[in-house]
Design an enzyme around this catalytic site. Structure first.
Site, PDB file in Angstrom:
ATOM      1  N   ARG A 153     -16.676  10.911  -7.457  1.00 61.19           N
ATOM      2  CA  ARG A 153     -16.555  12.337  -7.091  1.00 61.19           C
ATOM      3  C   ARG A 153     -15.771  13.126  -8.144  1.00 61.19           C
ATOM      4  NH1 ARG A 153     -15.149  12.686  -0.818  1.00 61.19           N
ATOM      5  NH2 ARG A 153     -15.676  14.855  -1.202  1.00 61.19           N
ATOM      6  N   ARG A 156     -25.289  14.169  -0.078  1.00 61.38           N
ATOM      7  CA  ARG A 156     -25.764  14.359   1.299  1.00 61.38           C
ATOM      8  C   ARG A 156     -27.127  15.018   1.374  1.00 61.38           C
ATOM      9  NH1 ARG A 156     -19.958  15.580   4.270  1.00 61.38           N
ATOM     10  NH2 ARG A 156     -19.406  13.368   4.406  1.00 61.38           N
ATOM     11  N   LYS A 200     -20.216  15.071  -2.029  1.00 62.94           N
ATOM     12  CA  LYS A 200     -19.390  14.602  -0.899  1.00 62.94           C
ATOM     13  C   LYS A 200     -19.362  13.073  -0.945  1.00 62.94           C
ATOM     14  CE  LYS A 200     -18.270  18.577   0.811  1.00 62.94           C
ATOM     15  NZ  LYS A 200     -16.870  18.997   0.750  1.00 62.94           N
ATOM     16  N   ASP A 210     -19.079  20.588   6.356  1.00 67.72           N
ATOM     17  CA  ASP A 210     -19.354  19.215   6.805  1.00 67.72           C
ATOM     18  C   ASP A 210     -20.461  19.158   7.861  1.00 67.72           C
ATOM     19  OD1 ASP A 210     -17.460  18.199   5.066  1.00 67.72           O
ATOM     20  OD2 ASP A 210     -15.842  18.336   6.529  1.00 67.72           O
ATOM     21  N   ARG A 245      -2.748  16.779   6.625  1.00 68.71           N
ATOM     22  CA  ARG A 245      -1.770  17.812   6.245  1.00 68.71           C
ATOM     23  C   ARG A 245      -0.437  17.617   6.956  1.00 68.71           C
ATOM     24  NH1 ARG A 245      -6.719  19.437   5.036  1.00 68.71           N
ATOM     25  NH2 ARG A 245      -7.135  21.215   3.662  1.00 68.71           N
ATOM     26  N   SER A 250      -8.603  16.914   8.977  1.00 68.18           N
ATOM     27  CA  SER A 250      -7.924  17.755   7.969  1.00 68.18           C
ATOM     28  C   SER A 250      -6.469  18.008   8.368  1.00 68.18           C
ATOM     29  CB  SER A 250      -8.626  19.108   7.856  1.00 68.18           C
ATOM     30  OG  SER A 250      -9.874  18.954   7.271  1.00 68.18           O
TER      31      SER A 250
HETATM   32  C1  S3P Z   1     -11.534  19.213   3.637  1.00 69.43           C
HETATM   33  C2  S3P Z   1     -12.259  20.158   2.968  1.00 69.43           C
HETATM   34  C3  S3P Z   1     -13.698  20.049   2.715  1.00 69.43           C
HETATM   35  C4  S3P Z   1     -14.358  19.032   3.626  1.00 69.43           C
HETATM   36  C5  S3P Z   1     -13.581  17.763   3.750  1.00 69.43           C
HETATM   37  C6  S3P Z   1     -12.161  18.021   4.237  1.00 69.43           C
HETATM   38  C7  S3P Z   1     -10.077  19.409   3.797  1.00 69.43           C
HETATM   39  O1  S3P Z   1     -13.906  19.640   1.383  1.00 69.43           O
HETATM   40  O2  S3P Z   1     -15.662  18.747   3.183  1.00 69.43           O
HETATM   41  O3  S3P Z   1     -14.223  16.896   4.674  1.00 69.43           O
HETATM   42  O4  S3P Z   1      -9.453  18.706   4.618  1.00 69.43           O
HETATM   43  O5  S3P Z   1      -9.537  20.276   3.111  1.00 69.43           O
HETATM   44  P1  S3P Z   1     -13.926  20.718   0.183  1.00 69.43           P
HETATM   45  O6  S3P Z   1     -12.593  21.321   0.128  1.00 69.43           O
HETATM   46  O7  S3P Z   1     -14.210  19.895  -1.046  1.00 69.43           O
HETATM   47  O8  S3P Z   1     -15.032  21.679   0.500  1.00 69.43           O
END
Ligand code: S3P
Length: 430
Positions: A116, A345, A341, A314, A24, A20
């Site tokens: 998705r 899952r 997802k 996750d 970013r 994540s």
């Molecule tokens: C993420 C947020 C989560 C997570 C994904 C990464 C992110 O998803 O499941 O692996 O980097 O902001 P959601 O925001 O859809 O819950």
């Protein structure tokens, strides 16, 4: 990939950089005035998708994943087929950015990403002033948006006040990124806080961002560049925390792990179940980080409800693994988001574990099982989902006969060195 039973788990691992945060860094660095430097970015397929799309939009990134310099992207190169691969974070966060530039950007993804839901970002971004089109150029109802689509941004988006009902950090981040270049402020209200990496990085980069209880508010801002080293990914560490907690002969150290409290819900759950985990927290300027030591433990069944889901979204499938080895009932409720997802899952987990000899029950928004049980072994299909491939591989290590994991190469999405690390700590394979 065949994973054989292991009689002993020992060692120290440096888990890969956080996914994540890596996305970013590339995105926020591409919006800042000046040169940012990022160390230890995750060299995985998903982060490569973000870099590829940014480059195609006039991004400015040099160096390698160990040290990357990122400067302002122009977002003036209009590309019809920007490929986001398997990455939901790439398409959702970058849609927020693209909405704020007066150009049309065509986005697409692989078969999983094309299934998705995108309405969660398209509806609020359309309210802010963006428009979505299907590949034939027809205006799309944002409530029905799915890839492939193109997004027509606007240099004059309006700020918005939005209730983040999905409790999704991707939605919150998309709106904050759009809000950076909007007219007026943007507020995202969350019933339960989702991961806050975007807010932390934005604050470090000088954004006009304020937090009031469960609301985050952003005024249009110019970002300063940042120098930041990405800590290890708690979600990747969680696979090995779960393995060691369930294995009868385990002692493992995980170093340099991100310990952001909006991410570490699974740590509380492991402890609540009875796992023995010591944590040494070090200083982390933007994000807390530290090391975790985990040993075999005797575990009790646990019940997870919807408010716990965002801080461990996750890691939820790993709760089933704990449940197999824990005494009594383990249940997950309120986790319907798992169905949208990289795979469904809940179904993939239940089918896979059943194939390996585990008795587990599927519900609309979760699953339940009674433990302790044994994992006999057999074949489990990860259905191309990286986190399911890693979970079924752990099952192999904890099984009687070993497990064939179908779709094991998907680990490259978030943890390319997963099998090397598993091999390194797991001995006594037959
Ligand atoms: C993420 C947020 C989560 C997570 C994904 C990464 C992110 O998803 O499941 O692996 O980097 O902001 P959601 O925001 O859809 O819950």
């Amino acid at each position: 990939m065949r994973v054989l039973p292991g009689s002993r788990i020992r060692g120290t691992l440096q888990v890969p950089p956080d996914k994540s945060l890596s996305h970013r860094c590339l995105i926020l660095g591409s919006l800042a005035e000046g040169k940012s430097v990022f160390w230890n970015l995750l060299p995985s397929a998903d982060v490569a998708s973000t870099r590829r799309v940014l480059k195609a939009c006039g991004g400015n990134m040099t160096g390698d994943w160990n040290r990357m310099e990122v400067s302002r992207a122009t977002f003036d190169k209009v590309e019809a087929h920007l490929d986001c691969g398997n990455s939901g974070t790439t398409v959702r966060l970058l849609s927020g950015v693209m909405a704020s530039f007066a150009n049309r950007f065509g986005l697409q993804g692989d078969a999983s990403l094309s299934r998705r839901p995108m309405a969660r970002i398209a509806v609020p971004l359309a309210k802010m002033g963006a428009r979505f089109f299907d590949p034939s150029g027809k205006l799309l109802d944002p409530a029905a948006a799915q890839l492939p689509f193109s997004i027509q941004g606007s240099g004059k988006l309006q700020g918005i006040r939005w209730h983040n009902e999905k409790r999704s950090a991707q939605v919150k981040s998309a709106l904050l990124l759009a809000g950076l270049r909007s007219e007026g402020g943007t507020t995202v209200v969350e019933p339960v806080g989702s991961r806050d990496h975007t807010e932390r990085l934005l604050q470090m980069m000088g954004a006009l961002l304020s937090l009031h209880g469960n609301e985050v508010h952003l005024e249009p801002s110019i970002l300063s560049p940042l120098e930041f080293s990405v800590p290890g990914d708690f979600s990747s560490a969680s696979f090995f925390l779960a393995l060691a907690a369930c294995h009868p002969n385990a002692s493992l150290s995980l170093e340099g792990v991100n310990l952001n409290p909006t991410r570490t819900g699974f740590l509380q759950v492991l402890r609540q179940a009875g796992a023995t985990i010591a944590c040494t927290e070090q200083n982390g300027e933007t994000e807390p980080r530290g090391s975790l030591q985990v040993h075999s433990g005797k575990m009790q069944g646990i019940c997870i409800s919807s408010d716990q889901v965002p801080s461990m979204v996750d890691e939820i499938p790993l709760v089933a693994l704990l449940g197999v080895f824990a005494q009594g009932k383990t249940e997950v409720k309120g986790a319907g988001e798992l169905r949208v997802k990289e795979s469904d899952r809940i179904t993939v987990l239940v089918q896979g574990l059943r194939n390996l000899g585990v008795e587990i029950h599927e519900t609309d928004d979760g699953f339940w099982l009674e433990g302790p049980q044994a994992i006999r072994g057999g074949t489990a299909d990860a259905c191309g989902d990286h986190r399911m491939a890693m979970l079924f591989s752990l099952c192999g290590c904890l099984s009687r006969e070993g497990v064939w994991v179908e779709g094991a190469d998907s680990v490259s999405i978030s943890y390319p060195s997963f099998f090397t690390h598993l091999e390194q700590i797991c001995s006594g394979r037959g």
